[in-house]
Design a protein around this motif. Structure first.
Motif, PDB file in Angstrom:
ATOM      1  N   MET A   1       0.854  -1.245  -0.118  1.00 40.83           N
ATOM      2  CA  MET A   1      -0.078  -0.033   0.240  1.00 40.83           C
ATOM      3  C   MET A   1       0.940   1.287   0.279  1.00 40.83           C
ATOM      4  SD  MET A   1      -3.035   1.020   2.711  1.00 40.83           S
ATOM      5  CE  MET A   1      -1.982   1.781   4.067  1.00 40.83           C
ATOM      6  N   SER A   2       0.398   2.240  -0.831  1.00 39.21           N
ATOM      7  CA  SER A   2       1.256   3.483  -0.520  1.00 39.21           C
ATOM      8  C   SER A   2       1.041   4.142   0.641  1.00 39.21           C
ATOM      9  CB  SER A   2       0.671   4.167  -1.830  1.00 39.21           C
ATOM     10  OG  SER A   2       1.219   5.565  -1.525  1.00 39.21           O
ATOM     11  N   CYS A   3       2.064   5.032   0.821  1.00 37.91           N
ATOM     12  CA  CYS A   3       1.920   5.570   2.193  1.00 37.91           C
ATOM     13  C   CYS A   3       0.886   6.873   2.097  1.00 37.91           C
ATOM     14  CB  CYS A   3       3.214   6.044   2.696  1.00 37.91           C
ATOM     15  SG  CYS A   3       4.138   7.174   1.648  1.00 37.91           S
ATOM     16  N   PHE A   4       0.750   7.236   0.951  1.00 40.93           N
ATOM     17  CA  PHE A   4      -0.046   8.680   0.757  1.00 40.93           C
ATOM     18  C   PHE A   4      -1.402   8.323  -0.269  1.00 40.93           C
ATOM     19  CE2 PHE A   4      -0.477  12.852  -1.358  1.00 40.93           C
ATOM     20  CZ  PHE A   4      -0.984  13.436  -0.416  1.00 40.93           C
ATOM     21  N   GLU A   5      -2.497   8.589   0.409  1.00 46.32           N
ATOM     22  CA  GLU A   5      -3.590   8.572  -0.538  1.00 46.32           C
ATOM     23  C   GLU A   5      -4.317  10.089  -0.809  1.00 46.32           C
ATOM     24  OE1 GLU A   5      -6.724   5.824   0.742  1.00 46.32           O
ATOM     25  OE2 GLU A   5      -5.368   5.316   2.235  1.00 46.32           O
ATOM     26  N   LEU A   6      -4.530  10.439  -1.972  1.00 49.81           N
ATOM     27  CA  LEU A   6      -4.941  11.658  -2.171  1.00 49.81           C
ATOM     28  C   LEU A   6      -6.620  11.460  -2.341  1.00 49.81           C
ATOM     29  CD1 LEU A   6      -3.542  14.001  -3.169  1.00 49.81           C
ATOM     30  CD2 LEU A   6      -3.851  13.444  -5.656  1.00 49.81           C
ATOM     31  N   LEU A 182       9.120   5.786   7.056  1.00 42.67           N
ATOM     32  CA  LEU A 182       9.264   6.507   5.508  1.00 42.67           C
ATOM     33  C   LEU A 182      10.506   7.148   5.327  1.00 42.67           C
ATOM     34  CD1 LEU A 182       5.545   7.777   5.448  1.00 42.67           C
ATOM     35  CD2 LEU A 182       6.244   5.591   4.882  1.00 42.67           C
ATOM     36  N   LEU A 183      10.850   7.554   4.223  1.00 40.12           N
ATOM     37  CA  LEU A 183      12.008   8.440   3.889  1.00 40.12           C
ATOM     38  C   LEU A 183      11.691   9.391   2.535  1.00 40.12           C
ATOM     39  CD1 LEU A 183      15.156   8.792   4.186  1.00 40.12           C
ATOM     40  CD2 LEU A 183      15.682   7.022   2.350  1.00 40.12           C
ATOM     41  N   PHE A 184      12.035  10.312   2.990  1.00 38.18           N
ATOM     42  CA  PHE A 184      11.608  11.623   2.029  1.00 38.18           C
ATOM     43  C   PHE A 184      13.106  12.079   1.371  1.00 38.18           C
ATOM     44  CE2 PHE A 184       7.206  13.661   2.960  1.00 38.18           C
ATOM     45  CZ  PHE A 184       6.650  12.446   3.470  1.00 38.18           C
ATOM     46  N   GLY A 185      13.031  12.380   0.030  1.00 38.08           N
ATOM     47  CA  GLY A 185      14.119  12.981  -0.757  1.00 38.08           C
ATOM     48  C   GLY A 185      13.999  14.321  -0.625  1.00 38.08           C
ATOM     49  N   ILE A 186      15.148  15.213  -0.758  1.00 41.47           N
ATOM     50  CA  ILE A 186      14.896  16.884  -0.810  1.00 41.47           C
ATOM     51  C   ILE A 186      15.585  17.248  -1.883  1.00 41.47           C
ATOM     52  CG2 ILE A 186      15.740  18.868   0.572  1.00 41.47           C
ATOM     53  CD1 ILE A 186      15.941  17.267   3.089  1.00 41.47           C
ATOM     54  N   THR A 187      14.770  18.151  -2.700  1.00 39.85           N
ATOM     55  CA  THR A 187      15.183  18.797  -3.955  1.00 39.85           C
ATOM     56  C   THR A 187      16.000  19.960  -3.558  1.00 39.85           C
ATOM     57  OG1 THR A 187      13.554  20.006  -4.373  1.00 39.85           O
ATOM     58  CG2 THR A 187      13.523  17.816  -5.283  1.00 39.85           C
ATOM     59  N   MET A 206      14.081   7.911  -8.005  1.00 37.93           N
ATOM     60  CA  MET A 206      14.600   7.224  -6.763  1.00 37.93           C
ATOM     61  C   MET A 206      13.354   6.810  -6.111  1.00 37.93           C
ATOM     62  SD  MET A 206      17.836   8.974  -5.697  1.00 37.93           S
ATOM     63  CE  MET A 206      18.911   9.994  -6.611  1.00 37.93           C
ATOM     64  N   GLU A 207      12.069   7.237  -6.354  1.00 34.02           N
ATOM     65  CA  GLU A 207      10.766   6.873  -5.846  1.00 34.02           C
ATOM     66  C   GLU A 207      10.620   7.048  -4.234  1.00 34.02           C
ATOM     67  OE1 GLU A 207       9.762   3.194  -7.509  1.00 34.02           O
ATOM     68  OE2 GLU A 207       8.733   4.387  -9.185  1.00 34.02           O
ATOM     69  N   PHE A 208      11.147   7.803  -3.724  1.00 34.22           N
ATOM     70  CA  PHE A 208      11.056   8.319  -2.313  1.00 34.22           C
ATOM     71  C   PHE A 208       9.404   8.239  -1.771  1.00 34.22           C
ATOM     72  CE2 PHE A 208      15.229   9.834  -2.901  1.00 34.22           C
ATOM     73  CZ  PHE A 208      16.061   9.315  -1.827  1.00 34.22           C
ATOM     74  N   ASP A 209       9.288   8.017  -0.606  1.00 36.68           N
ATOM     75  CA  ASP A 209       7.989   8.135  -0.052  1.00 36.68           C
ATOM     76  C   ASP A 209       7.294   9.355  -0.258  1.00 36.68           C
ATOM     77  OD1 ASP A 209       7.822   5.292   0.702  1.00 36.68           O
ATOM     78  OD2 ASP A 209       9.397   5.993   2.353  1.00 36.68           O
ATOM     79  N   GLY A 210       8.231  10.546  -0.214  1.00 33.49           N
ATOM     80  CA  GLY A 210       7.682  11.817  -0.191  1.00 33.49           C
ATOM     81  C   GLY A 210       8.698  12.516  -0.689  1.00 33.49           C
ATOM     82  N   LEU A 211       8.640  13.874  -1.612  1.00 29.28           N
ATOM     83  CA  LEU A 211       9.577  14.834  -1.934  1.00 29.28           C
ATOM     84  C   LEU A 211       9.554  16.081  -0.954  1.00 29.28           C
ATOM     85  CD1 LEU A 211      10.385  14.496  -5.711  1.00 29.28           C
ATOM     86  CD2 LEU A 211      11.655  13.847  -3.674  1.00 29.28           C
ATOM     87  N   ALA A 212      10.483  16.606  -0.775  1.00 32.06           N
ATOM     88  CA  ALA A 212      10.634  18.118   0.078  1.00 32.06           C
ATOM     89  C   ALA A 212      11.357  18.854  -0.935  1.00 32.06           C
ATOM     90  CB  ALA A 212      11.462  17.861   1.414  1.00 32.06           C
ATOM     91  N   LEU A 213      10.829  19.955  -0.725  1.00 30.68           N
ATOM     92  CA  LEU A 213      11.645  21.086  -1.792  1.00 30.68           C
ATOM     93  C   LEU A 213      12.316  22.071  -0.740  1.00 30.68           C
ATOM     94  CD1 LEU A 213       8.520  22.495  -3.592  1.00 30.68           C
ATOM     95  CD2 LEU A 213       9.834  20.497  -4.186  1.00 30.68           C
ATOM     96  N   GLY A 214      13.716  21.739  -0.705  1.00 29.86           N
ATOM     97  CA  GLY A 214      14.660  22.227   0.272  1.00 29.86           C
ATOM     98  C   GLY A 214      15.146  23.540  -0.292  1.00 29.86           C
ATOM     99  N   GLY A 215      15.919  24.284   0.766  1.00 26.46           N
ATOM    100  CA  GLY A 215      16.504  25.186   0.330  1.00 26.46           C
ATOM    101  C   GLY A 215      15.744  26.685  -0.316  1.00 26.46           C
ATOM    102  N   LEU A 216      14.368  26.600   0.403  1.00 28.59           N
ATOM    103  CA  LEU A 216      13.361  27.597  -0.048  1.00 28.59           C
ATOM    104  C   LEU A 216      13.097  28.324   1.323  1.00 28.59           C
ATOM    105  CD1 LEU A 216      10.930  25.947  -2.567  1.00 28.59           C
ATOM    106  CD2 LEU A 216      13.008  27.731  -3.002  1.00 28.59           C
ATOM    107  N   CYS A 217      12.437  29.502   1.304  1.00 30.67           N
ATOM    108  CA  CYS A 217      12.048  30.526   2.364  1.00 30.67           C
ATOM    109  C   CYS A 217      13.399  30.716   3.108  1.00 30.67           C
ATOM    110  CB  CYS A 217      11.075  29.576   3.169  1.00 30.67           C
ATOM    111  SG  CYS A 217       9.969  30.728   4.220  1.00 30.67           S
ATOM    112  N   ILE A 218      14.594  31.016   2.496  1.00 31.82           N
ATOM    113  CA  ILE A 218      15.575  31.609   3.122  1.00 31.82           C
ATOM    114  C   ILE A 218      16.094  32.731   2.545  1.00 31.82           C
ATOM    115  CG2 ILE A 218      16.487  29.175   3.986  1.00 31.82           C
ATOM    116  CD1 ILE A 218      18.042  29.075   1.558  1.00 31.82           C
ATOM    117  N   GLY A 219      15.185  33.564   1.958  1.00 29.96           N
ATOM    118  CA  GLY A 219      15.765  34.974   1.518  1.00 29.96           C
ATOM    119  C   GLY A 219      15.330  35.303   0.113  1.00 29.96           C
ATOM    120  N   GLU A 220      14.903  34.410  -0.741  1.00 27.13           N
ATOM    121  CA  GLU A 220      14.292  34.677  -1.951  1.00 27.13           C
ATOM    122  C   GLU A 220      12.986  35.266  -1.708  1.00 27.13           C
ATOM    123  OE1 GLU A 220      14.244  31.709  -0.556  1.00 27.13           O
ATOM    124  OE2 GLU A 220      12.383  31.033  -0.797  1.00 27.13           O
TER     125      GLU A 220
END
Ligand SMILES: [Zn+2]
Length: 367
Positions: A1-6, A182-187, A206-220
């Motif tokens: 089963m997928s860890c996330f259901e929409l 679960l393991l999430f990747g970070i872009t 790489m089919e992580f359980d979730g993806l995080a958008l990293g390096g944002l909200c730090i001054g842009e």
């Protein structure tokens, strides 16, 4: 089963609602995680978080590894037992500490040479070790080690960090051993869209359980963050949960939910409370201002939290001005509740296909 259901998708924006299944319960998305870096949300106790229906916290794997140390947490039976927290927990890998000069000695392709701020010793944290630490801590969701750069670096620097983050993501995935986690990747990729695309496509494969958008909200500026989010989302499978790290202001949460983000975390609500900056439906309120000295109304007449039902601005102003710690507790309670309630309302609005109207009304009142 997928860890996330929409479960619901908005008809007129990318906003969506779903469920993230974790070993310590199901989390209705979109949700916000208060930050408990050392195992405690500053000035907010666990029973209060339960009452507010906060179902998930994020703590920092690297900080816990330094103090109290892996051995003690293992002896205690893992992070949940040690913290006395029986709901879900995310652990950040330590990548975020790369933004702090107190913590970083230098970075190589092999890993991050962190400096222990407590005793100045240097520790090499490789992707394998960051994964092992999180496997041992036993959080419900672990994050890959990533190379986060400060805002405003040049393209080559962002390219290097993005390539390194991609290689590290693969090493984290290959060394991940905990089946209950679960393991999430970070872009990464800074503000360069082509780098963001490369990073997102590589991690998506790489089919992580979730993806995080990293390096944002730090001054842009916010519009850049919105563009990067919308753009990155094009390359992410619909069924993968998206986490934007470090966002905690009510208006930005709404903007990013509209662009399809499912998970948020930030110390912003509690940090603002400690500075006397209070969320209300009519916009931020500064409790230290003398106009509140004789203000016998609640912080936010539209809020039904314990603090707003029982205390006046005048009382909270008095506690704040006299450095009474209970004042900080009450203000932190309200700000945390405000965001938890906002997330509930957002989920309901998405399910009722009413999110865009809800957002517009909230923004009009907030400004
Ligand atoms: Zn309140």
């Amino acid at each position: 089963m997928s860890c996330f259901e929409l479960t619901h998708e908005s008809e007129s924006s990318l906003a969506r609602a779903g469920v993230l299944h974790t070993a310590h319960g199901d989390l209705a998305t979109p949700f916000f995680m208060p930050v408990a870096t050392k195992g405690a949300v500053k000035f907010v106790e666990h029973p209060d978080l339960y009452k507010m229906k906060v179902d998930c916290l994020i703590t920092n794997a690297f900080i816990n590894y330094l103090k109290p140390g892996l051995q003690i947490i293992e002896k205690a039976g893992g992070l949940h037992k040690f913290f006395g927290w029986d709901k879900s927990l995310f652990t950040d890998s330590g990548g975020f500490q790369l933004l702090s000069e107190d913590f970083v000695d230098h970075v190589t392709n092999n890993g991050v040479h962190f400096r222990n701020p407590f005793d100045k010793s240097v520790h090499l944290i490789t992707p394998e070790q960051a994964t092992h630490i999180q496997n041992t801590l036993g959080s419900d969701v672990a994050m890959c080690l990533d190379h986060v750069l400060h805002f405003g670096k040049n393209r080559l620097e962002y390219f290097d960090a993005m390539v390194r983050t991609t290689e590290w993501a693969l090493r984290c995935k290959e060394s991940h051993k905990n089946n209950n986690q679960l393991l999430f990747g970070i872009t990464q990729g800074g503000t360069f869209l082509d780098l963001r695309k490369k990073s997102t496509l590589a991690l998506e494969a790489m089919e992580f359980d979730g993806l995080a958008l990293g390096g944002l909200c730090i001054g842009e500026d916010p519009s850049t963050m919105h563009n990067i989010t919308e753009y990155s989302k094009r390359f992410i499978a619909k069924e993968r949960p998206i986490y934007l790290m470090g966002v905690g202001s009510p208006l930005e949460i709404l903007n990013l939910v509209e662009r399809g983000v499912d998970i948020f975390d930030s110390a912003y609500p509690t940090r603002m409370a400690r500075h006397g900056r209070i969320f209300t439906h009519k916009g931020p309120l500064l409790i230290n201002r003398s106009l509140h000295k004789e203000s016998f109304t609640s912080l936010d007449p539209e809020c039904d939290c314990f603090v707003c039902r029982n205390h006046t601005r005048a009382y909270l102003h008095h506690l704040f001005k006299t450095y009474e710690q209970n004042g900080l507790m009450l203000l932190s309670y309200h700000n945390t509740y405000f965001i938890a309630k906002l997330m509930q309302e957002i989920r309901t609005a998405i399910k009722e296909n009413n999110f865009e109207k809800f957002k517009k009304e909230f923004e009009q009142q907030y400004k």
